[in-house]
Write a protein that holds these residues in place. Structure first.
Motif, PDB file in Angstrom:
ATOM      1  N   ILE A   1       3.580  13.225  -0.193  1.00 13.41           N
ATOM      2  CA  ILE A   1       2.597  12.367   0.470  1.00 13.41           C
ATOM      3  C   ILE A   1       3.300  11.169   1.093  1.00 13.41           C
ATOM      4  CG2 ILE A   1       0.668  13.091  -0.993  1.00 13.41           C
ATOM      5  CD1 ILE A   1       1.108  10.597  -2.709  1.00 13.41           C
ATOM      6  N   GLY A   2       2.666  10.606   2.100  1.00 16.06           N
ATOM      7  CA  GLY A   2       3.193   9.428   2.775  1.00 16.06           C
ATOM      8  C   GLY A   2       2.701   8.150   2.114  1.00 16.06           C
ATOM      9  N   ILE A   3       3.053   7.028   2.695  1.00 14.16           N
ATOM     10  CA  ILE A   3       2.679   5.725   2.142  1.00 14.16           C
ATOM     11  C   ILE A   3       1.161   5.550   2.059  1.00 14.16           C
ATOM     12  CG2 ILE A   3       2.790   3.231   2.519  1.00 14.16           C
ATOM     13  CD1 ILE A   3       5.653   3.629   3.511  1.00 14.16           C
ATOM     14  N   PRO A   4       0.387   5.883   3.105  1.00 17.79           N
ATOM     15  CA  PRO A   4      -1.075   5.701   2.995  1.00 17.79           C
ATOM     16  C   PRO A   4      -1.691   6.548   1.872  1.00 17.79           C
ATOM     17  CG  PRO A   4      -0.457   6.047   5.287  1.00 17.79           C
ATOM     18  CD  PRO A   4       0.760   6.329   4.465  1.00 17.79           C
ATOM     19  N   GLU A   5      -1.210   7.785   1.738  1.00  9.61           N
ATOM     20  CA  GLU A   5      -1.728   8.646   0.684  1.00  9.61           C
ATOM     21  C   GLU A   5      -1.314   8.148  -0.696  1.00  9.61           C
ATOM     22  OE1 GLU A   5       0.136   9.822   3.260  1.00  9.61           O
ATOM     23  OE2 GLU A   5      -1.275  11.000   4.440  1.00  9.61           O
ATOM     24  N   ALA A   6      -0.083   7.634  -0.809  1.00 10.10           N
ATOM     25  CA  ALA A   6       0.395   7.082  -2.085  1.00 10.10           C
ATOM     26  C   ALA A   6      -0.453   5.876  -2.482  1.00 10.10           C
ATOM     27  CB  ALA A   6       1.868   6.699  -1.982  1.00 10.10           C
ATOM     28  N   LYS A   7      -0.783   5.062  -1.505  1.00  9.32           N
ATOM     29  CA  LYS A   7      -1.644   3.909  -1.768  1.00  9.32           C
ATOM     30  C   LYS A   7      -3.003   4.373  -2.281  1.00  9.32           C
ATOM     31  CE  LYS A   7      -3.663  -0.088   0.512  1.00  9.32           C
ATOM     32  NZ  LYS A   7      -3.938  -0.727   1.771  1.00  9.32           N
ATOM     33  N   GLN A   8      -3.530   5.452  -1.722  1.00 11.81           N
ATOM     34  CA  GLN A   8      -4.819   5.989  -2.150  1.00 11.81           C
ATOM     35  C   GLN A   8      -4.735   6.567  -3.561  1.00 11.81           C
ATOM     36  OE1 GLN A   8      -7.879   5.765  -0.634  1.00 11.81           O
ATOM     37  NE2 GLN A   8      -8.542   6.523  -2.621  1.00 11.81           N
TER      38      GLN A   8
ATOM     39  N   ILE B   1      -5.077   1.005  -9.399  1.00 11.74           N
ATOM     40  CA  ILE B   1      -3.994   0.105  -8.992  1.00 11.74           C
ATOM     41  C   ILE B   1      -4.183  -0.206  -7.520  1.00 11.74           C
ATOM     42  CG2 ILE B   1      -1.495  -0.179  -8.803  1.00 11.74           C
ATOM     43  CD1 ILE B   1      -1.401   2.090 -11.019  1.00 11.74           C
ATOM     44  N   GLU B   2      -4.721  -1.378  -7.253  1.00 13.04           N
ATOM     45  CA  GLU B   2      -5.013  -1.774  -5.877  1.00 13.04           C
ATOM     46  C   GLU B   2      -3.831  -2.561  -5.304  1.00 13.04           C
ATOM     47  OE1 GLU B   2      -7.669  -0.828  -4.204  1.00 13.04           O
ATOM     48  OE2 GLU B   2      -8.617   0.128  -5.918  1.00 13.04           O
ATOM     49  N   LEU B   3      -3.201  -2.004  -4.304  1.00 16.05           N
ATOM     50  CA  LEU B   3      -2.097  -2.673  -3.620  1.00 16.05           C
ATOM     51  C   LEU B   3      -2.465  -2.838  -2.151  1.00 16.05           C
ATOM     52  CD1 LEU B   3       0.903  -0.635  -5.072  1.00 16.05           C
ATOM     53  CD2 LEU B   3       0.074  -2.849  -5.847  1.00 16.05           C
TER      54      LEU B   3
ATOM     55  N   ASP C   1      -1.256  -3.320   1.950  1.00 18.27           N
ATOM     56  CA  ASP C   1      -0.271  -2.606   2.773  1.00 18.27           C
ATOM     57  C   ASP C   1       1.123  -3.190   2.626  1.00 18.27           C
ATOM     58  OD1 ASP C   1      -2.220  -0.880   3.689  1.00 18.27           O
ATOM     59  OD2 ASP C   1      -2.602  -2.010   5.528  1.00 18.27           O
ATOM     60  N   ARG C   2       1.204  -4.504   2.565  1.00 16.50           N
ATOM     61  CA  ARG C   2       2.514  -5.150   2.430  1.00 16.50           C
ATOM     62  C   ARG C   2       3.192  -4.777   1.111  1.00 16.50           C
ATOM     63  NH1 ARG C   2       5.399  -9.862   4.363  1.00 16.50           N
ATOM     64  NH2 ARG C   2       6.541 -10.804   2.645  1.00 16.50           N
ATOM     65  N   GLN C   3       2.431  -4.749   0.021  1.00 21.01           N
ATOM     66  CA  GLN C   3       3.000  -4.384  -1.275  1.00 21.01           C
ATOM     67  C   GLN C   3       3.509  -2.939  -1.270  1.00 21.01           C
ATOM     68  OE1 GLN C   3      -0.583  -5.534  -3.405  1.00 21.01           O
ATOM     69  NE2 GLN C   3       0.626  -6.965  -4.648  1.00 21.01           N
ATOM     70  N   MET C   4       2.755  -2.047  -0.664  1.00 24.34           N
ATOM     71  CA  MET C   4       3.191  -0.648  -0.587  1.00 24.34           C
ATOM     72  C   MET C   4       4.448  -0.519   0.263  1.00 24.34           C
ATOM     73  SD  MET C   4       1.735   1.578  -2.427  1.00 24.34           S
ATOM     74  CE  MET C   4       2.554   3.015  -1.793  1.00 24.34           C
ATOM     75  N   LYS C   5       4.461  -1.231   1.377  1.00 19.58           N
ATOM     76  CA  LYS C   5       5.621  -1.166   2.254  1.00 19.58           C
ATOM     77  C   LYS C   5       6.870  -1.684   1.544  1.00 19.58           C
ATOM     78  CE  LYS C   5       7.270  -2.467   6.797  1.00 19.58           C
ATOM     79  NZ  LYS C   5       7.107  -3.286   7.974  1.00 19.58           N
ATOM     80  N   ARG C   6       6.714  -2.774   0.791  1.00 16.70           N
ATOM     81  CA  ARG C   6       7.860  -3.341   0.049  1.00 16.70           C
ATOM     82  C   ARG C   6       8.356  -2.393  -1.030  1.00 16.70           C
ATOM     83  NH1 ARG C   6       8.659  -9.487  -0.429  1.00 16.70           N
ATOM     84  NH2 ARG C   6      10.050  -8.561  -1.921  1.00 16.70           N
ATOM     85  N   ALA C   7       7.453  -1.667  -1.677  1.00 19.65           N
ATOM     86  CA  ALA C   7       7.846  -0.709  -2.712  1.00 19.65           C
ATOM     87  C   ALA C   7       8.612   0.470  -2.107  1.00 19.65           C
ATOM     88  CB  ALA C   7       6.626  -0.203  -3.459  1.00 19.65           C
ATOM     89  N   ALA C   8       8.338   0.771  -0.847  1.00 14.06           N
ATOM     90  CA  ALA C   8       8.985   1.896  -0.179  1.00 14.06           C
ATOM     91  C   ALA C   8      10.282   1.516   0.523  1.00 14.06           C
ATOM     92  CB  ALA C   8       8.024   2.510   0.830  1.00 14.06           C
ATOM     93  N   GLU C   9      10.450   0.236   0.849  1.00 12.29           N
ATOM     94  CA  GLU C   9      11.649  -0.212   1.560  1.00 12.29           C
ATOM     95  C   GLU C   9      12.840  -0.328   0.613  1.00 12.29           C
ATOM     96  OE1 GLU C   9      10.485  -3.968   3.208  1.00 12.29           O
ATOM     97  OE2 GLU C   9       9.697  -3.055   5.019  1.00 12.29           O
ATOM     98  N   LYS C  10      14.017  -0.158   1.171  1.00 15.10           N
ATOM     99  CA  LYS C  10      15.243  -0.359   0.396  1.00 15.10           C
ATOM    100  C   LYS C  10      15.489  -1.849   0.223  1.00 15.10           C
ATOM    101  CE  LYS C  10      17.610   3.862   1.735  1.00 15.10           C
ATOM    102  NZ  LYS C  10      18.815   4.419   2.356  1.00 15.10           N
ATOM    103  N   ASP C  11      16.028  -2.224  -0.950  1.00 15.94           N
ATOM    104  CA  ASP C  11      16.392  -3.624  -1.172  1.00 15.94           C
ATOM    105  C   ASP C  11      17.828  -3.850  -0.697  1.00 15.94           C
ATOM    106  OD1 ASP C  11      18.054  -2.578  -3.146  1.00 15.94           O
ATOM    107  OD2 ASP C  11      16.888  -3.379  -4.829  1.00 15.94           O
ATOM    108  N   ALA C  12      18.390  -4.999  -1.020  1.00 12.05           N
ATOM    109  CA  ALA C  12      19.735  -5.344  -0.552  1.00 12.05           C
ATOM    110  C   ALA C  12      20.800  -4.382  -1.079  1.00 12.05           C
ATOM    111  CB  ALA C  12      20.072  -6.777  -0.959  1.00 12.05           C
ATOM    112  N   THR C  13      20.532  -3.753  -2.219  1.00 15.17           N
ATOM    113  CA  THR C  13      21.504  -2.820  -2.794  1.00 15.17           C
ATOM    114  C   THR C  13      21.254  -1.377  -2.370  1.00 15.17           C
ATOM    115  OG1 THR C  13      20.200  -2.490  -4.808  1.00 15.17           O
ATOM    116  CG2 THR C  13      21.806  -4.291  -4.826  1.00 15.17           C
TER     117      THR C  13
END
Length: 77
Positions: free
Chosen positions: A7-14, A21-23, A25-37
């Motif tokens: 599933i993609g990000i919108p489906e994962a959010k659903q 667990i209500e997140l 769009d920004r929270q979902m995007k941050r969970a999916a993005e790579k961090d500095a490492t």
């Protein structure tokens, strides 16, 4: 055995919303993005065909379930 469901990000959010667990769009995007490492908070990967981020639905649910079990095991009764 059931085949994996990707599933993609919108489906994962659903899926998370269905679990209570209500997140936003920004929270979902941050969970999916790579961090500095180069690590992601959740195991999203780039789909080789459409280039969008995907996650296996069962993995997403399992991660939250394991976090709940760890919290229950570490709670003082």
């Amino acid at each position: 055995m059931k085949p994996p469901t990707y599933i993609g990000i919108p489906e994962a959010k659903q899926v998370l919303s269905d679990m209570g667990i209500e997140l936003n769009d920004r929270q979902m995007k941050r969970a999916a993005e790579k961090d500095a490492t180069g690590k992601r908070k959740l195991p999203f990967f780039v789909d080789p065909i459409d280039g969008k981020l995907k996650i296996e639905k069962g993995s997403l649910v399992r991660i939250y379930r394991e976090a709940q079990i760890d919290a229950e095991n570490s709670a003082k009764y």
